[in-house]
Design a protein around this motif. Structure first.
Motif, PDB file in Angstrom:
ATOM      1  N   VAL A  15       0.816  -1.208   0.000  1.00  0.00           N
ATOM      2  CA  VAL A  15       0.000   0.000   0.000  1.00  0.00           C
ATOM      3  C   VAL A  15       0.854   1.263   0.000  1.00  0.00           C
ATOM      4  N   PHE A  18       0.469   5.981   0.813  1.00  0.00           N
ATOM      5  CA  PHE A  18      -0.857   6.407   1.232  1.00  0.00           C
ATOM      6  C   PHE A  18      -1.514   5.434   2.197  1.00  0.00           C
ATOM      7  N   ILE A  20      -2.839   4.524   5.441  1.00  0.00           N
ATOM      8  CA  ILE A  20      -3.404   5.517   6.351  1.00  0.00           C
ATOM      9  C   ILE A  20      -2.496   5.745   7.565  1.00  0.00           C
ATOM     10  N   ILE A  82      -2.117  -5.282  -1.210  1.00  0.00           N
ATOM     11  CA  ILE A  82      -3.373  -5.360  -1.960  1.00  0.00           C
ATOM     12  C   ILE A  82      -3.121  -6.032  -3.294  1.00  0.00           C
ATOM     13  N   ILE A  97      -9.407  -3.847  -6.992  1.00  0.00           N
ATOM     14  CA  ILE A  97      -8.438  -3.815  -5.900  1.00  0.00           C
ATOM     15  C   ILE A  97      -9.009  -4.616  -4.746  1.00  0.00           C
ATOM     16  N   PRO A  99      -7.984  -6.894  -0.971  1.00  0.00           N
ATOM     17  CA  PRO A  99      -6.934  -7.157   0.010  1.00  0.00           C
ATOM     18  C   PRO A  99      -6.406  -8.579  -0.148  1.00  0.00           C
TER      19      PRO A  99
ATOM     20  N   SER B  37      -3.444   2.711  -3.739  1.00  0.00           N
ATOM     21  CA  SER B  37      -3.601   2.604  -2.294  1.00  0.00           C
ATOM     22  C   SER B  37      -4.669   3.552  -1.782  1.00  0.00           C
ATOM     23  N   ILE B  38      -4.771   4.753  -2.374  1.00  0.00           N
ATOM     24  CA  ILE B  38      -5.866   5.645  -1.973  1.00  0.00           C
ATOM     25  C   ILE B  38      -7.193   4.990  -2.293  1.00  0.00           C
ATOM     26  N   GLU B  39      -7.267   4.402  -3.491  1.00  0.00           N
ATOM     27  CA  GLU B  39      -8.533   3.771  -3.870  1.00  0.00           C
ATOM     28  C   GLU B  39      -8.905   2.651  -2.913  1.00  0.00           C
ATOM     29  N   PHE B  40      -7.890   1.923  -2.490  1.00  0.00           N
ATOM     30  CA  PHE B  40      -8.158   0.833  -1.550  1.00  0.00           C
ATOM     31  C   PHE B  40      -8.772   1.367  -0.263  1.00  0.00           C
ATOM     32  N   PHE B  41      -8.163   2.432   0.263  1.00  0.00           N
ATOM     33  CA  PHE B  41      -8.679   2.964   1.525  1.00  0.00           C
ATOM     34  C   PHE B  41     -10.033   3.628   1.350  1.00  0.00           C
ATOM     35  N   ARG B  45     -13.497  -1.187   1.698  1.00  0.00           N
ATOM     36  CA  ARG B  45     -13.687  -2.627   1.813  1.00  0.00           C
ATOM     37  C   ARG B  45     -12.488  -3.267   2.505  1.00  0.00           C
ATOM     38  N   SER B  46     -12.760  -4.162   3.414  1.00  0.00           N
ATOM     39  CA  SER B  46     -11.729  -4.987   4.029  1.00  0.00           C
ATOM     40  C   SER B  46     -10.595  -4.182   4.630  1.00  0.00           C
ATOM     41  N   PRO B  48      -8.378  -2.704   7.752  1.00  0.00           N
ATOM     42  CA  PRO B  48      -8.066  -3.244   9.078  1.00  0.00           C
ATOM     43  C   PRO B  48      -9.139  -2.805  10.088  1.00  0.00           C
ATOM     44  N   VAL B  51      -9.066   0.574  11.802  1.00  0.00           N
ATOM     45  CA  VAL B  51      -9.392   1.736  10.967  1.00  0.00           C
ATOM     46  C   VAL B  51     -10.902   1.949  10.927  1.00  0.00           C
ATOM     47  N   ILE B 182     -12.583   8.560   4.613  1.00  0.00           N
ATOM     48  CA  ILE B 182     -11.987   7.644   5.591  1.00  0.00           C
ATOM     49  C   ILE B 182     -10.671   8.195   6.139  1.00  0.00           C
ATOM     50  N   LYS B 276     -15.354  -7.276   5.362  1.00  0.00           N
ATOM     51  CA  LYS B 276     -15.269  -8.427   4.473  1.00  0.00           C
ATOM     52  C   LYS B 276     -16.144  -9.590   4.910  1.00  0.00           C
TER      53      LYS B 276
END
Lengths: 101, 564
Positions: A15, A18, A20, A82, A97, A99, B37-41, B45-46, B48, B51, B182, B276
């Protein structure tokens, strides 16, 4: 999620920047640094009067720096991974995308 | 009127600006869709569990918590703990243990959607309209607080502060700040802690430590030692009789208001449902409950310190107790100013900037969330359903954009309503009583009683809200004499009872929906296999909902006893 795993061209990415945790770490870290500098060089009687003698900026700055370092370290030691797969042209989203567990 | 000014300097403004660079930066970057990675956060979805847990509590760590709870702390002291230890935490645990499996396993994805599928268009329309109205009124509270900060920083008059703050929120929504939700929520949590923890510690240091605070509060000759006992909380509830007071707090505040708020607040519930699996969804509010139970120490305690340490506020409190609210208004401050006054008096430049950044972030994100919830409901639940059907998608997007602008303008006026309340908690609890209590009743009955009919759905909602308004009017006109927040508790409980009773009566004389249509909407008609996670028993104890909820419950009972 299983389709994603089988999708051709799917690859695992870290990741990274970015994450978090890095994001939190960097902002709080900058705050901590600024406060530390302020505490070291600009602590005067007016401020001491406000806080009851404690150099609050200095201590808060140190606290924030420690916290920030812990967060950045955490994301280094336990990176989130990811799974990224490019979708075919015309799909609703350009990529999937997911996990990795 | 005395002027309260926060003496912010360049360094403070820089720290404030830095926050917005971070959040708007992610928003803009996210819009361009270049970072996986931004899109993931942002997909939510899923993520941690910590978070989603923090995002879950951060979504309401804004106006309500920070300013309202410190105001309440200044006015009542320890009894304010009930909002956390009788209200929020048990409600969050209930959500995780009991409600979440049902939400996750059923087709329910939002409250208006549930109302439409379960009860049909009547209840849906009533719910959509009252939800839209509630969002606008709560947006007004957030805007009022934003305007207050602009006013305290720059000394601009309130109306100008409100207009400017509304423009800033509009810009924030347009620039994509909301899409960084988020990041914003989790970041905001840490910035607020970074601001309030030093504030609390310095404040305690100045009043002579914990013991010093206790002594000063006990000897303030106004609320006295009452403020150092959470129970029975007669000043908070307004009931003279201690038994009634405890009942009022547990049923009114705890059950109806808090359970109602947390279980029907889908803005927050959706954070959890993006998880998830069912276990992760249940863990979200349960993990959130742990930090939540310690939040009062950095919001209520500073409020109490402010009331003994800040001259103007102590004076306000004394006049308020002796001559009433109207006379106290002449001092130029109110309980809502507690936190800002303490910040002004004890925070050095630097930390002051961090604190202002945290507060601005919370109110702005809070108001932006209200406005976006309003525009979603207005364009899809109201406009598309009842005004102009079957238009292309772009049409409703355009409606939504105009709704956003209109909402920002209307919020300026609803902020003026909020400005009339010297303690914002009174106002917010009143609003929750009007809107959340009947909704919670209808929701519960619809979910657990398959006989509840479509007609009963909307009748219950309308009658519940009207009865809460009726109780409010009685209290305002002095027919019913309940000072503190008792009127709001009674209004909420009345709305709840009226809603349930009417629904049962109406259901018995009207025709229910066929049972086949209730699958996934009513508990007894939803297959049990949808409600459990087969893999849960293999997880370690600290990742299982029920044991962790049990631990949280034990902790919160201990806190209740320790501060009783």
């Amino acid at each position: 999620m299983s389709e994603t795993n089988d999708a051709p061209g799917a690859h695992v990415e870290k990741v990274g920047g970015f994450d978090i945790r890095n994001f939190i770490g960097v902002l709080i870290g900058i705050y901590g640094l600024v406060l530390l500098v302020w505490g070291l060089f600009f602590f005067d009687d007016v401020e001491a009067g406000k806080t009851g003698g404690v150099n609050a900026n200095l201590w808060a700055g140190i606290g924030m720096l420690v916290f920030a370092a812990a967060f950045v370290l955490w994301s280094r030691l336990r990176p989130l991974k990811i799974l990224v797969a490019e979708n075919e042209a015309g799909a609703e989203a350009p990529k999937d995308i997911a996990p990795t567990d | 009127m005395t002027e309260i000014r926060l003496d912010a300097q360049l360094v403070d403004y820089l720290l404030i600006a830095l926050y917005f660079v971070f959040v708007l930066g992610v928003g803009i970057y996210a819009k361009r869709g270049v970072s996986n990675s931004i899109e993931f956060f942002l997909s939510g979805r899923s993520l941690p569990a910590w978070v989603t847990g923090l995002a879950f509590i951060s979504a309401n760590l804004g106006a309500v918590e920070v300013m309202g709870m410190s105001a309440n702390g200044a006015q009542y002291g320890y009894p304010t703990f009930h909002y956390f230890w009788i209200g929020a935490v048990p409600a969050m645990l209930f959500l995780g243990v009991v409600m979440m499996p049902f939400y996750y396993g059923s087709k329910v994805r939002s409250v208006p959607e549930f109302m439409r599928m379960r009860f049909g268009t009547g209840a849906h329309l009533v719910n959509a309209l009252s939800f839209a109205l509630a969002q606008i009124l709560i947006a007004g509270v957030n805007l009022y607080l934003l305007g207050t900060i602009v006013n305290r920083l720059l000394g601009w008059p309130m109306w100008l502060g409100l207009v400017v703050a509304a423009a800033i929120v509009l810009a924030y929504i347009t620039l994509g700040g909301l899409s960084a939700a988020i990041y914003n929520e989790v970041l905001q949590f840490f910035v607020i802690v970074a601001a309030l923890l030093p504030l609390t510690l310095i404040g305690l240091h100045k009043v002579g430590g914990w013991q010093g605070m206790l002594d000063r509060v006990r000897g303030d000759e106004i609320g006295g030692a009452e403020q150092l006992n959470a129970w029975p909380g007669t000043d908070l509830s307004g009931f003279q009789n201690p038994v009634l007071s405890v009942v009022g707090i547990v049923l009114g505040l705890g059950f109806v208001l808090s359970f109602g708020y947390w279980t029907t607040n889908f803005v927050e519930v959706q954070r959890a449902m993006a998880s998830k699996d069912i276990t992760a969804a249940r863990m979200t509010p349960i993990i959130g409950a742990f930090p939540k139970m310690f939040v009062p120490f950095i919001v209520i305690i500073p409020g109490m310190i402010a009331a003994v340490l800040v001259g103007e506020l102590a004076e306000y409190k004394r006049v308020y107790a002796e001559q009433g609210e109207a006379a106290a208004g002449a001092t130029g401050v109110t309980y809502n100013d507690s936190l800002l006054l303490l910040m002004r008096d004890v925070l050095p430049n630097g930390l002051l900037g961090v604190a202002i950044a945290g507060l601005l972030a919370a109110f702005m994100a809070g108001m932006a969330a209200n406005i976006s919830a309003f525009n979603t409901v207005l364009s899809y639940d109201i406009w598309q359903q009842y005004i102009q059907k079957d238009k292309p998608d772009e049409f409703y997007l355009k409606v939504g954009r105009w709704a956003t602008v209109a909402a920002c303008i209307i919020a300026i006026f609803s902020a003026l309503i909020a400005a009339n309340f010297s303690n914002l908690m009174d106002y917010l609890q009143t609003l929750f009583g009007f809107f959340n209590a009947p909704l919670f009743a209808t929701f519960l009955l619809g979910m657990f009683w398959k006989r509840a009919t479509p007609t009963a759905g909307w009748v219950g909602l309308v009658a519940g809200t009207l009865s809460a308004v009726f109780v409010f009017v009685l209290a305002e006109t002095g027919v019913l004499n309940l000072p503190g927040q008792g009127a709001a508790f009674v209004a909420a409980a009345t709305a709840f009872v009226v809603d349930i009773v009417l629904m049962v009566v109406v259901s018995l004389v009207t025709r229910p929906k066929p049972v086949a249509e209730l699958k996934g909407l009513v508990y007894s008609e939803t297959p049990k296999a949808d409600l459990v996670d087969p893999d849960e028993k293999d997880l370690p104890v600290w990742r299982r909902p029920v044991p962790m909820a049990g631990l949280a419950l034990v902790l919160v009972v201990v806190l209740n006893i320790a501060f009783a």
